[in-house]
Scaffold this active site. Structure first.
Site, mmCIF file in Angstrom:
data_model
loop_
_atom_site.group_PDB
_atom_site.id
_atom_site.type_symbol
_atom_site.label_atom_id
_atom_site.label_comp_id
_atom_site.label_asym_id
_atom_site.label_seq_id
_atom_site.Cartn_x
_atom_site.Cartn_y
_atom_site.Cartn_z
ATOM 1 N N ASN A 362 28.960 -5.682 -41.566
ATOM 2 C CA ASN A 362 29.154 -4.562 -42.081
ATOM 3 C C ASN A 362 30.720 -4.441 -41.897
ATOM 4 O O ASN A 362 31.457 -4.759 -41.427
ATOM 5 C CB ASN A 362 28.474 -3.289 -41.422
ATOM 6 C CG ASN A 362 29.062 -2.875 -39.962
ATOM 7 O OD1 ASN A 362 29.244 -3.941 -39.386
ATOM 8 N ND2 ASN A 362 29.249 -1.516 -39.865
ATOM 9 N N CYS A 364 32.667 -2.366 -40.109
ATOM 10 C CA CYS A 364 33.450 -2.278 -39.081
ATOM 11 C C CYS A 364 32.993 -3.518 -38.029
ATOM 12 O O CYS A 364 33.313 -3.173 -36.710
ATOM 13 C CB CYS A 364 33.212 -0.770 -38.308
ATOM 14 S SG CYS A 364 33.648 0.505 -39.255
ATOM 15 N N GLU A 366 30.408 -4.289 -36.407
ATOM 16 C CA GLU A 366 29.479 -4.235 -35.463
ATOM 17 C C GLU A 366 27.953 -4.707 -35.574
ATOM 18 O O GLU A 366 27.310 -5.210 -34.833
ATOM 19 C CB GLU A 366 29.272 -2.799 -34.817
ATOM 20 C CG GLU A 366 28.625 -1.890 -35.481
ATOM 21 C CD GLU A 366 29.390 -1.206 -36.665
ATOM 22 O OE1 GLU A 366 29.076 0.084 -36.737
ATOM 23 O OE2 GLU A 366 30.722 -1.666 -36.793
#
Length: 962
Positions: A362, A364, A366
């Site tokens: 995704n 970011c 994570e």
């Protein structure tokens, strides 16, 4: 949106599974509704435009618990309450919001066979309600936006897409991303299947390559963002390190950053969200290179590495691995992109390799899972589980995890998804992302340094317990409603990863009693995971990640977000009725008490921190306790590897990865970035991103001038020095006053229609010594403010603050009036301050200094267009004696006058923090907050980092993450 697929209860009955969960009462009180256990109050939420003062949001009489901060209630009211403001259907109470969500979850559980009886369903509702209203955890933002409303029931914040080497697939990528952005979520994908620009098409022509298609996707994201969203579109673009276009990909954003600087210096608005930033490409995505172990070993060994064709995997070019790694680090040094994702590590912890590899993440980084999948997130507030004796309540934490994981899995039963393929994959693999916030505050309250063995052991134990308890409940749920559909074909791999987590847990070495009890409970949880999973399988392919927790962190009144350390020791607290006050973090007194300080000592230390913003030389504070109060920014900023080591402590206990940026000072070298990337690989991280202070024009983050770690790096020698009373020579700046008669220059100017006059006086030796500004009518507020500002600048110049310091700080400052000027050398200005200090730079700084800051005269810019150089030819230069900034016998402009020695009978006398010359820098030193951080699009407040994004403490808006 695809339609919800139900029927888990029927599947469970067909497989002969259990009859539903028996719910245990842990948090709520029998016979009392959770709402009746707390006091409620009515508040008014009013937000004004930071530029004009106009009211942009107003809802009066909203209802919240009395212990919720004004900030938390403001964010929830403006972000999550549904219905048109002023209408009868508008939500006005937190009770309505929580009921809307929790009752939907209860119904989803009942409809799908999760509970043994209606009484268990009701108890589950009460327990979940209690946890939410008491700020013990929060679901991710899409849940609050969508669940229980007529909108599609989208509950996921993170999406991974897929794109193949065909025009149909590429165009479909644009379309799918657009729908995800429209819904307020973010997406990532890997472009490595697309043929490179060095390969041929079937028609015989040359392929465009993935970087060219990135332009179209970037423009689409920028358009959707500007069409009404309050934040930039969030997206991640990944390219494998062996792709033939990898060098072009690596340099895309670095080259664009050069354009941004050039356009900014020409007067264009290139700030984050600025009017002209849309003309620059690739600004709506985070870029990451997916590196293999083979490549990283080649970097270590200094050998060649092959770039491979996409169709037949043949090596079409060999490159020096170290040179390519160096280019990645240089680009990151210049603009913070690209980050790295470590492919072999990621896929070694993959529970579903028989279905497909993990190729992307995704935005970011994570969430890492299968292509065309999504993840529902929720985060716990760790500080809520700290008991009065300052020990972590591991059993209570474990019970909370059970309730939350159960609720998150239920949400997949009723959730809608933006595409059919994403819906199918998510329902088949049921990926969840439980995580936490407030780790930095928890460690400080427990008296543990963030960058310490004790801090890392505590973080590792908590993370291990969280994920172990999650998979334990997942195995129990599999016994009730069945394992995930893709489990059978991946059973061996899934159980192998569970054993890897268990082995990592067994390798934890307890440092203090703090983490020993947590680790013991985690060990029991992993034992149950192996045994129960062997019997039932697992309900969820993934269970945990560490997300940024930006907006929801404020909803829970967290001091720190995600896995981050505390940002600064001093914060601004919003007050009822408007306004704010500067306060010392409330975790600090608790930490000092834990460390053994008495009330009188605590009061003195807190007062010192409130004044200085750091703990260096705080009265009575022991040197060995300084590390407890280290922060992300400010005087005692954590070393970059401190961030990396903390991530490494948590990573073995996460299904996914960690959203976090490794902060580096502006002075950091390319070699230091290379070391961060290399050590991250060796320590087993799945992804790493860096940010070097001030490397980006659009969203700079300053490290804050301060007294830093001087004198305390070597604690043993510092302690010995502190015990010794001796005479210390302290150099103090001396004011060099202007003579009664001095040369001056008066300039009239117009900025955006506002007229003013500037008079600049200089020393006879040609150094600037005073500035007077006249705007507005005499006696008006504006005239008074400008008089005071002029006086402050003039006195600072006479004390030796270099003019270039002011120029670097005040140029590009943006506020009204702004726009066209009547000065041919400065045609556009972002504010009066921007104009004034550009004009002063042109009048009083030598060419070398102002050219380094991109400030040129009209003639110099014209010369550059004609000759390629801003500098005049030798025959054009004036006589040396007339050059601005040169002197014969006096000090150069802005030089500090010789200091007078001062004898002081103390070893701890300090003047203003080293490197602090201006009021702006002083504010950075005190608060640790970047004075040139990006402004919030919504309310204009300075934002601060949350993972790899920025979040506004005033209204909860983020720069790209949920």
């Amino acid at each position: 949106m695809t339609e919800t697929v139900s029927g888990a209860a029927q599947v469970a009955r067909q497989r002969g599974r259990g009859k539903g969960l028996k719910v245990e009462r842990v948090f709520s009180t029998e016979g009392v509704h959770p709402y009746d256990e707390i006091s409620w109050e009515r508040r008014d939420v009013v937000q004004t435009n930071w530029k004009t003062g106009d009211t942009v949001f107003e809802q009066r009489g909203v209802e919240f618990p009395d212990f919720w901060s004004v900030n938390a209630s403001t964010i929830v009211t403006t972000k999550y309450f549904r219905g048109a403001v002023g209408s009868d259907v508008r939500e006005w109470s937190l009770k309505q919001l929580v009921d809307r969500v929790v009752k939907t979850y209860r119904k989803g559980g009942e409809d799908n066979g999760y509970f043994a009886s209606p009484a268990d369903a009701e108890l589950f509702e009460h327990e979940l309600t209690w946890l939410l209203v008491n700020q013990y955890f929060s679901f991710n933002s899409p849940v609050w936006f969508n669940v229980g409303t007529p909108s599609p029931q989208q509950v996921s914040a993170c999406f991974i897409l897929a794109v193949d080497d065909s025009m149909d697939s590429i165009l479909n990528w644009y379309k799918e991303e657009g729908f995800i952005f429209k819904g307020g979520s973010g997406a990532g994908l890997n472009l490595s299947r697309i043929r490179s620009s060095k390969e041929l098409l079937s028609s015989g022509g040359t392929a465009s390559g993935p970087v060219s298609f990135m332009r179209g996707a970037d423009a689409s994201a920028g358009t959707i963002k500007s069409g009404g969203a309050t934040r930039r579109a969030a997206k991640m673009v990944v390219l494998d390190v062996d792709h033939p276009d990898i060098e072009e990909f690596v340099m895309t954003k670095a080259r664009e950053e050069d354009k941004i600087r050039a356009l900014r210096d020409a007067g264009f608005d290139m700030d984050l969200g600025g009017a002209d930033i849309t003309s620059v490409q690739y600004q709506n995505a985070n870029n990451s290179v997916r590196v293999s172990d083979e490549f990283m070993r080649a970097v270590e060994e200094g050998t060649k590495f092959g770039l491979r064709a996409r169709k037949d995997n043949a090596v079409i070019e060999e490159v020096d691995a170290r040179e390519l790694f160096r280019k990645i680090a240089v680009a990151a040094w210049e603009c913070a992109d690209p980050g790295l994702q470590y492919d072999d590590t990621i896929n070694d912890w993959h529970t579903n390799p028989e279905t497909g590899r993990i190729t992307a993440s995704n935005p970011c980084s994570e969430y890492m899972s299968l292509d065309n999948s999504s993840c529902n997130l929720a985060s716990l507030n760790l500080l809520k589980f700290l008991k009065d004796d300052d020990t972590f309540d591991a059993p209570l934490f474990a019970k909370a995890v059970e309730f939350i994981i159960t609720a998150m899995d239920i949400s997949i039963c009723f959730a809608d998804f933006p595409t059919e393929s994403i819906g199918d994959t998510t329902r088949d693999y049921r990926q969840l992302g439980i995580g936490y916030a407030n780790l930095g505050a928890l460690l400080m309250a427990m008296g543990l340094g963030y960058d310490s063995d004790g801090g890392r052991a505590m973080a590792g134990a908590i993370t291990s317990l969280m994920t172990g308890q999650s998979y334990k409940r997942s195995a129990e749920l599999a016994g009730v409603v069945g394992p995930y559909n893709g489990y059978a074909r991946n059973a061996d791999a899934h159980k192998r990863v569970m054993r890897k987590h268990q082995a990592a847990n067994d390798a934890i070495r307890s440092v203090h009693s703090h983490d020993r009890d947590v680790h013991a409970l985690a060990t029991k949880a992993w034992d149950s995971v192996i045994k129960t999973g062997e019997k039932n399988g697992f309900r969820n392919a993934q269970a945990s990640v560490l997300a940024p927790t930006g907006t929801i962190g404020f909803m829970m009144d967290c001091d720190t977000t995600g896995i981050e350390p505390d940002f600064s020791l001093v914060k601004f607290k919003k007050l009822v009725g408007g306004g704010s006050m500067q306060i010392v973090n409330q975790t600090i007194p608790r930490a000092l008490k834990k460390l053994g300080y008495q009330e009188e000592q605590i009061e003195a230390i807190v007062e010192y921190i409130g004044d200085k913003g750091h703990v260096i030389d705080a009265p009575g504070l022991k040197l060995e306790h300084y590390e407890v109060f280290d922060t992300a920014m400010g005087a005692r900023a954590l070393a970059p590897m401190g961030h990396v080591r903390m991530m490494a402590a948590a990573q073995p206990f996460l299904s996914g990865a960690i959203s976090k940026t490794v902060n580096l000072p502006e002075s950091a070298s390319v070699e230091e970035i290379e070391d961060v990337y290399m050590q991250s690989w060796k320590l087993g991280l799945k992804a790493t991103a860096i940010y070097r202070d001030n490397c980006k024009v659009g969203q700079p983050l300053s490290d804050g001038g301060s007294t830093a770690k001087q004198g305390v790096a070597d604690k043993a020698s510092a302690a010995a020095a502190a015990a010794e009373v001796k005479t210390v020579v302290v150099e103090r700046p001396v004011r060099k006053r202007l003579p009664k008669s001095r040369p001056s220059r008066t300039t009239s100017f117009t900025v955006g229609g506002a007229e003013g006059y500037m008079t600049a006086g200089s020393y006879p030796d040609d150094g600037l010594g005073e500035v007077f500004l006249k705007l507005g009518k005499q006696g008006s507020t504006l005239a008074g403010v400008m008089d005071a500002f002029s006086m402050a600048i003039s006195i600072s110049l006479q004390y030796g603050v270099p003019l270039e310091t002011y120029v670097s700080k005040f140029t590009n400052m943006k506020f009204e009036p702004a726009g066209l000027t009547d000065d041919p050398d400065v045609r556009m200005s972002q504010s009066i301050m921007d104009y004034i200090f550009r004009r002063l730079a042109l009048d009083y700084l030598p060419f070398e200094k102002r050219s380094a800051m991109g400030i040129y005269t009209a003639d110099e810019r014209q010369r550059q267009l004609e000759t390629g150089s801003y500098e005049a030819a030798a025959e054009e230069l004036p006589e040396a004696e007339s050059l601005i900034g040169t002197t014969n016998d006096g000090p150069a402009e802005g030089a500090i006058a010789p200091a007078k020695p001062v004898s002081v009978e103390s070893a701890s006398v300090h003047e203003a923090p080293k490197g602090v010359h201006t009021s702006a820098e002083l504010m950075e030193a005190i608060t640790g907050t970047a004075v040139d951080s990006p402004l919030c699009f919504t309310c204009g407040t300075k934002m601060r980092p949350a993972g790899s994004c920025y979040v506004c403490e005033g209204c909860g808006s983020t720069s790209g993450c949920s």
